[in-house]
Design an enzyme around this catalytic site. Structure first.
Site, PDB file in Angstrom:
ATOM      1  N   GLU A 127      10.250  15.712  22.953  1.00 16.01           N
ATOM      2  CA  GLU A 127      10.718  15.690  21.288  1.00 16.01           C
ATOM      3  C   GLU A 127      10.226  16.727  20.479  1.00 16.01           C
ATOM      4  OE1 GLU A 127       8.735  11.677  22.145  1.00 16.01           O
ATOM      5  OE2 GLU A 127      10.599  11.003  21.770  1.00 16.01           O
ATOM      6  N   ALA A 147       2.488  12.342  22.982  1.00 14.45           N
ATOM      7  CA  ALA A 147       1.149  11.183  22.026  1.00 14.45           C
ATOM      8  C   ALA A 147       0.209  11.849  22.922  1.00 14.45           C
ATOM      9  CB  ALA A 147       1.695  10.638  22.081  1.00 14.45           C
ATOM     10  N   GLU A 177       7.520   8.862  29.938  1.00 14.52           N
ATOM     11  CA  GLU A 177       6.704   7.742  29.227  1.00 14.52           C
ATOM     12  C   GLU A 177       6.982   6.622  29.714  1.00 14.52           C
ATOM     13  OE1 GLU A 177       8.062  10.270  27.822  1.00 14.52           O
ATOM     14  OE2 GLU A 177       7.347  10.431  25.133  1.00 14.52           O
ATOM     15  N   GLY A 231       5.697  13.236  23.780  1.00 12.85           N
ATOM     16  CA  GLY A 231       6.563  13.446  21.875  1.00 12.85           C
ATOM     17  C   GLY A 231       6.304  14.874  22.260  1.00 12.85           C
TER      18      GLY A 231
HETATM   19  C1  LIG Z   1       2.416   5.222  20.733  1.00 12.20           C
HETATM   20  C2  LIG Z   1       3.877   6.229  19.780  1.00 12.20           C
HETATM   21  C3  LIG Z   1       4.198   6.940  21.141  1.00 12.20           C
HETATM   22  C4  LIG Z   1       5.082   8.014  20.560  1.00 12.20           C
HETATM   23  C5  LIG Z   1       6.146   8.908  21.620  1.00 12.20           C
HETATM   24  C6  LIG Z   1       5.384   9.387  22.392  1.00 12.20           C
HETATM   25  C7  LIG Z   1       4.817   9.068  23.509  1.00 12.20           C
HETATM   26  C8  LIG Z   1       4.489   9.874  24.821  1.00 12.20           C
HETATM   27  O1  LIG Z   1       4.744  11.264  24.308  1.00 12.20           O
HETATM   28  S1  LIG Z   1       3.412   9.389  26.214  1.00 12.20           S
HETATM   29  C9  LIG Z   1       2.726  10.255  26.731  1.00 12.20           C
HETATM   30  C10 LIG Z   1       3.165  11.437  27.961  1.00 12.20           C
HETATM   31  N1  LIG Z   1       2.897  12.350  28.639  1.00 12.20           N
HETATM   32  C11 LIG Z   1       2.132  12.547  29.490  1.00 12.20           C
HETATM   33  O2  LIG Z   1       2.708  11.307  30.113  1.00 12.20           O
HETATM   34  C12 LIG Z   1       2.106  13.385  30.062  1.00 12.20           C
HETATM   35  C13 LIG Z   1       0.354  13.148  30.101  1.00 12.20           C
HETATM   36  N2  LIG Z   1      -0.169  14.682  31.169  1.00 12.20           N
HETATM   37  C14 LIG Z   1      -0.533  13.902  32.642  1.00 12.20           C
HETATM   38  O3  LIG Z   1       0.889  13.929  33.175  1.00 12.20           O
HETATM   39  C15 LIG Z   1      -0.516  15.666  33.410  1.00 12.20           C
HETATM   40  O4  LIG Z   1      -2.315  16.026  32.047  1.00 12.20           O
HETATM   41  C16 LIG Z   1       0.202  17.220  33.634  1.00 12.20           C
HETATM   42  C17 LIG Z   1       0.643  16.853  34.291  1.00 12.20           C
HETATM   43  C18 LIG Z   1       0.787  17.044  31.961  1.00 12.20           C
HETATM   44  C19 LIG Z   1      -0.965  18.179  33.784  1.00 12.20           C
HETATM   45  O5  LIG Z   1      -1.883  18.042  34.776  1.00 12.20           O
HETATM   46  P1  LIG Z   1      -2.763  19.055  34.570  1.00 12.20           P
HETATM   47  O6  LIG Z   1      -2.672  20.719  35.504  1.00 12.20           O
HETATM   48  O7  LIG Z   1      -3.233  18.542  36.411  1.00 12.20           O
HETATM   49  O8  LIG Z   1      -3.503  18.898  33.670  1.00 12.20           O
HETATM   50  P2  LIG Z   1      -5.106  17.267  33.652  1.00 12.20           P
HETATM   51  O9  LIG Z   1      -3.591  16.538  33.441  1.00 12.20           O
HETATM   52  O10 LIG Z   1      -6.278  17.522  34.043  1.00 12.20           O
HETATM   53  O11 LIG Z   1      -4.712  17.785  32.004  1.00 12.20           O
HETATM   54  C20 LIG Z   1      -5.711  18.815  30.939  1.00 12.20           C
HETATM   55  C21 LIG Z   1      -6.161  17.335  30.413  1.00 12.20           C
HETATM   56  O12 LIG Z   1      -5.239  17.443  29.301  1.00 12.20           O
HETATM   57  C22 LIG Z   1      -5.454  15.787  29.657  1.00 12.20           C
HETATM   58  N3  LIG Z   1      -4.495  15.558  28.380  1.00 12.20           N
HETATM   59  C23 LIG Z   1      -3.306  15.565  29.179  1.00 12.20           C
HETATM   60  N4  LIG Z   1      -2.024  15.308  28.343  1.00 12.20           N
HETATM   61  C24 LIG Z   1      -2.851  14.599  27.959  1.00 12.20           C
HETATM   62  C25 LIG Z   1      -2.008  13.644  26.914  1.00 12.20           C
HETATM   63  N5  LIG Z   1      -0.570  12.995  26.871  1.00 12.20           N
HETATM   64  N6  LIG Z   1      -2.758  12.637  26.096  1.00 12.20           N
HETATM   65  C26 LIG Z   1      -3.879  13.003  26.140  1.00 12.20           C
HETATM   66  N7  LIG Z   1      -4.959  13.507  26.979  1.00 12.20           N
HETATM   67  C27 LIG Z   1      -3.582  14.452  27.928  1.00 12.20           C
HETATM   68  C28 LIG Z   1      -5.820  15.159  30.395  1.00 12.20           C
HETATM   69  O13 LIG Z   1      -6.417  13.839  30.065  1.00 12.20           O
HETATM   70  C29 LIG Z   1      -6.882  16.480  30.742  1.00 12.20           C
HETATM   71  O14 LIG Z   1      -7.989  15.921  30.335  1.00 12.20           O
HETATM   72  P3  LIG Z   1      -9.701  15.472  30.737  1.00 12.20           P
HETATM   73  O15 LIG Z   1      -9.181  15.222  32.022  1.00 12.20           O
HETATM   74  O16 LIG Z   1     -11.175  15.446  29.821  1.00 12.20           O
HETATM   75  O17 LIG Z   1      -9.712  17.152  30.988  1.00 12.20           O
END
Ligand SMILES: CCCCC/C=C/C(=O)SCCNC(=O)CCNC(=O)[C@H](O)C(C)(C)COP(=O)(O)OP(=O)(O)OC[C@H]1O[C@@H](n2cnc3c(N)ncnc32)[C@H](O)[C@@H]1OP(=O)(O)O
Length: 257
Positions: A111, A63, A131, A108
């Site tokens: 999921e 998400a 999460e 997500g």
């Molecule tokens: C409210 C209802 C919720 C319902 C249930 C669902 C919940 C969820 O899914 S919560 C999210 C769970 N996911 C995470 O916690 C993963 C988050 N991401 C990461 O940990 C990392 O991005 C990575 C390990 C997946 C990849 O790392 P890396 O290769 O170093 O790449 P970046 O971190 O630089 O990512 C590039 C770019 O993408 C943005 N980003 C990554 N994941 C998300 C996300 N889930 N949401 C929004 N944006 C995301 C990241 O912030 C980077 O953006 P910029 O810094 O602007 O380039």
């Protein structure tokens, strides 16, 4: 569509999550468009199998966390509910679905992959439900689907630690069906889809219904549903074709009738 791309390669319908700069993070718009994209494939009788994958280096990193600060208790509940209802819908459509996990499948994103019938992952992919590290827990159906897929012990381990696991480890615990090198991922997934596309669609629909609904029923109710379904498959042209083809030593041509 802003957040997904759909491509018809009859009999396969491809759906690409398309926010690669955000690692295909799922926002409300994507939930809405995924529903539209899936419907487009469901109501096209030439499409027999649907493949969902991600553009760029991720399947989906979950998400969209950047929107979380805007959410309050009520809107978070509604967002989680709309995502979870999409996953329920995907799981229960009559056509088979494959998640082609090309990279990160987290939160997500995993999921969504779990709502598909089959998961084929690239060796490089990493999967997890992180999460907990955000002070929340899976909300698109993960707490329920993961335990049904891999059992309580491993499901709790993944959700409580938030650790990411490799595609190989995911295959070992039954979270993905198959792992292949990234360079072969598309072709292997296409081949798998083509194999499913040759099967009788009514049998596929009934198997999906029996498995997805039956798992939550007392076994006798599920077994009775299975027996009743025989009345349906035995009245199809495809059953006659399948049996005739076997007896005539030829390949069956199923029509979904
Ligand atoms: C409210 C209802 C919720 C319902 C249930 C669902 C919940 C969820 O899914 S919560 C999210 C769970 N996911 C995470 O916690 C993963 C988050 N991401 C990461 O940990 C990392 O991005 C990575 C390990 C997946 C990849 O790392 P890396 O290769 O170093 O790449 P970046 O971190 O630089 O990512 C590039 C770019 O993408 C943005 N980003 C990554 N994941 C998300 C996300 N889930 N949401 C929004 N944006 C995301 C990241 O912030 C980077 O953006 P910029 O810094 O602007 O380039």
């Amino acid at each position: 569509m802003e957040t997904i791309v759909i491509k018809k390669e009859t009999p396969i319908g491809w759906i690409y999550l398309n926010r690669p700069d955000r690692l295909n993070a799922i926002n409300q718009q994507m939930i809405k468009e995924l529903r539209q994209g899936i419907d487009e494939m469901v109501y096209d009788s030439d499409i027999k199998v649907i493949i969902i994958t991600g553009n760029g280096k991720a399947f989906s990193a979950g998400a969209d966390i950047s929107r979380f600060k805007e959410l309050n208790g009520y809107t978070a509940w509604q967002f989680a509910k709309s995502g979870r209802e999409l996953m329920d819908y995907i799981e229960n459509i009559s056509k088979p679905t494959i998640a082609m996990v090309n990279g990160y499948a987290l939160g997500g994103g995993l999921e969504l992959a779990m709502a598909c019938d089959i998961r084929i992952a690239a060796e490089e992919a990493q999967l997890g439900l992180p999460e907990i590290n955000l002070g929340i827990y899976p909300g698109f159906g993960g707490t329920q689907r993961l335990v049904r897929l891999i059992g309580k012990g491993k499901a709790l381990e993944l959700m409580l630690t938030g650790d990411r696991i490799s595609a190989k480890e995911a295959e070992k615990i039954g979270l993905v069906n198959k792992v292949v090198p990234l360079s072969n991922l598309e072709q292997e997934t296409r081949n798998f889809a083509l194999k499913l596309a040759e099967k009788p669609p009514i049998s596929i629909a009934l198997i999906k219904l029996l498995v997805n609904q039956g798992i939550d029923l007392p076994i006798l109710a599920g077994l009775n549903m299975e027996s009743l379904g025989w009345g349906v498959v035995f009245s199809t042209e495809d059953e006659k074709e399948g049996v005739s083809a076997f007896l005539e030593k030829r390949k069956a041509q199923f029509k979904g009738k």
